[in-house]
Design a protein around this motif. Structure first.
Motif, PDB file in Angstrom:
ATOM      1  N   GLU A 153       0.452  -0.951  -0.211  1.00  0.00           N
ATOM      2  CA  GLU A 153      -0.307  -0.048  -0.169  1.00  0.00           C
ATOM      3  C   GLU A 153       0.738   1.270   0.078  1.00  0.00           C
ATOM      4  O   GLU A 153       0.343   2.246  -0.750  1.00  0.00           O
ATOM      5  N   LYS A 154       1.950   0.985   0.690  1.00  0.00           N
ATOM      6  CA  LYS A 154       3.131   2.438   0.621  1.00  0.00           C
ATOM      7  C   LYS A 154       3.207   2.702  -1.408  1.00  0.00           C
ATOM      8  O   LYS A 154       4.319   3.368  -1.433  1.00  0.00           O
ATOM      9  N   GLN A 155       3.314   1.631  -1.625  1.00  0.00           N
ATOM     10  CA  GLN A 155       3.581   2.061  -3.317  1.00  0.00           C
ATOM     11  C   GLN A 155       3.350   3.231  -3.951  1.00  0.00           C
ATOM     12  O   GLN A 155       1.822   2.841  -3.868  1.00  0.00           O
ATOM     13  N   PRO A 156       3.495   3.588  -4.784  1.00  0.00           N
ATOM     14  CA  PRO A 156       3.068   5.010  -5.445  1.00  0.00           C
ATOM     15  C   PRO A 156       2.096   4.476  -6.496  1.00  0.00           C
ATOM     16  O   PRO A 156       0.550   5.247  -6.097  1.00  0.00           O
ATOM     17  N   GLN A 157       2.195   3.692  -6.942  1.00  0.00           N
ATOM     18  CA  GLN A 157       1.135   2.914  -8.291  1.00  0.00           C
ATOM     19  C   GLN A 157      -0.219   2.325  -7.810  1.00  0.00           C
ATOM     20  O   GLN A 157      -1.357   2.414  -7.497  1.00  0.00           O
ATOM     21  N   VAL A 158       0.314   1.478  -6.548  1.00  0.00           N
ATOM     22  CA  VAL A 158      -1.023   1.092  -6.068  1.00  0.00           C
ATOM     23  C   VAL A 158      -1.960   2.507  -4.655  1.00  0.00           C
ATOM     24  O   VAL A 158      -2.988   2.601  -4.506  1.00  0.00           O
ATOM     25  N   LYS A 159      -0.846   3.526  -4.056  1.00  0.00           N
ATOM     26  CA  LYS A 159      -2.190   4.322  -3.214  1.00  0.00           C
ATOM     27  C   LYS A 159      -2.629   5.217  -4.202  1.00  0.00           C
ATOM     28  O   LYS A 159      -3.765   5.085  -3.945  1.00  0.00           O
ATOM     29  N   ALA A 160      -2.031   5.678  -5.386  1.00  0.00           N
ATOM     30  CA  ALA A 160      -3.316   6.337  -5.981  1.00  0.00           C
ATOM     31  C   ALA A 160      -4.159   4.888  -7.110  1.00  0.00           C
ATOM     32  O   ALA A 160      -5.228   5.691  -6.976  1.00  0.00           O
ATOM     33  N   ALA A 161      -4.277   3.677  -7.064  1.00  0.00           N
ATOM     34  CA  ALA A 161      -5.271   3.179  -7.136  1.00  0.00           C
ATOM     35  C   ALA A 161      -6.283   2.874  -6.573  1.00  0.00           C
ATOM     36  O   ALA A 161      -7.378   2.930  -6.557  1.00  0.00           O
ATOM     37  N   TYR A 162      -5.382   2.856  -4.994  1.00  0.00           N
ATOM     38  CA  TYR A 162      -6.522   2.237  -4.031  1.00  0.00           C
ATOM     39  C   TYR A 162      -7.543   4.022  -3.841  1.00  0.00           C
ATOM     40  O   TYR A 162      -8.955   3.839  -3.461  1.00  0.00           O
ATOM     41  N   SER A 163      -6.406   4.703  -3.582  1.00  0.00           N
ATOM     42  CA  SER A 163      -7.327   6.482  -3.736  1.00  0.00           C
ATOM     43  C   SER A 163      -8.301   6.189  -4.716  1.00  0.00           C
ATOM     44  O   SER A 163      -9.613   7.150  -4.453  1.00  0.00           O
ATOM     45  N   ALA A 164      -8.165   6.574  -6.233  1.00  0.00           N
ATOM     46  CA  ALA A 164      -8.983   6.441  -6.965  1.00  0.00           C
ATOM     47  C   ALA A 164     -10.198   5.385  -6.734  1.00  0.00           C
ATOM     48  O   ALA A 164     -11.444   5.957  -7.115  1.00  0.00           O
ATOM     49  N   TRP A 165      -9.850   4.508  -6.264  1.00  0.00           N
ATOM     50  CA  TRP A 165     -11.560   3.159  -6.276  1.00  0.00           C
ATOM     51  C   TRP A 165     -11.713   3.298  -4.933  1.00  0.00           C
ATOM     52  O   TRP A 165     -12.762   3.811  -4.754  1.00  0.00           O
ATOM     53  N   TRP A 166     -11.286   4.459  -3.188  1.00  0.00           N
ATOM     54  CA  TRP A 166     -11.931   4.486  -2.594  1.00  0.00           C
ATOM     55  C   TRP A 166     -13.026   5.812  -3.230  1.00  0.00           C
ATOM     56  O   TRP A 166     -13.968   5.618  -2.507  1.00  0.00           O
ATOM     57  N   GLU A 167     -12.612   6.757  -4.176  1.00  0.00           N
ATOM     58  CA  GLU A 167     -12.996   7.611  -4.751  1.00  0.00           C
ATOM     59  C   GLU A 167     -15.014   7.561  -4.963  1.00  0.00           C
ATOM     60  O   GLU A 167     -15.498   7.640  -5.001  1.00  0.00           O
ATOM     61  N   LEU A 168     -14.504   6.310  -5.741  1.00  0.00           N
ATOM     62  CA  LEU A 168     -15.572   5.475  -6.950  1.00  0.00           C
ATOM     63  C   LEU A 168     -16.269   4.384  -5.554  1.00  0.00           C
ATOM     64  O   LEU A 168     -18.277   5.458  -5.515  1.00  0.00           O
ATOM     65  N   ARG A 169     -15.980   4.076  -4.857  1.00  0.00           N
ATOM     66  CA  ARG A 169     -17.423   3.474  -4.165  1.00  0.00           C
ATOM     67  C   ARG A 169     -17.715   4.083  -2.899  1.00  0.00           C
ATOM     68  O   ARG A 169     -18.683   3.865  -2.275  1.00  0.00           O
ATOM     69  N   LYS A 170     -16.946   5.688  -2.189  1.00  0.00           N
ATOM     70  CA  LYS A 170     -18.168   6.290  -1.290  1.00  0.00           C
ATOM     71  C   LYS A 170     -19.216   7.304  -2.583  1.00  0.00           C
ATOM     72  O   LYS A 170     -20.173   7.248  -1.927  1.00  0.00           O
TER      73      LYS A 170
END
Length: 51
Positions: free
Chosen positions: A9-26
């Motif tokens: 989760e600390k990796q920039p690519q994973v962090k960015a993808a998870y953040s984008a997913w969270w916005e859609l999930r919200k």
């Protein structure tokens, strides 16, 4: 396993993808709930949907 996912989760690519997913999930969850946490829960707490 949780510690491995926490490190990933600390990796920039994973962090960015998870953040984008969270916005859609919200967006989806806001249809069913009145309030949502602003911060995404830690990635290791998310469970697979089996897909």
């Amino acid at each position: 396993m949780d510690s491995i996912i926490s490190e990933l989760e600390k990796q920039p690519q994973v962090k960015a993808a998870y953040s984008a997913w969270w916005e859609l999930r919200k967006t989806v969850l806001s249809t069913y709930r009145d309030s949502l946490p602003e911060q995404a829960p830690p990635l290791h707490t998310q469970r697979s949907s089996g897909i």
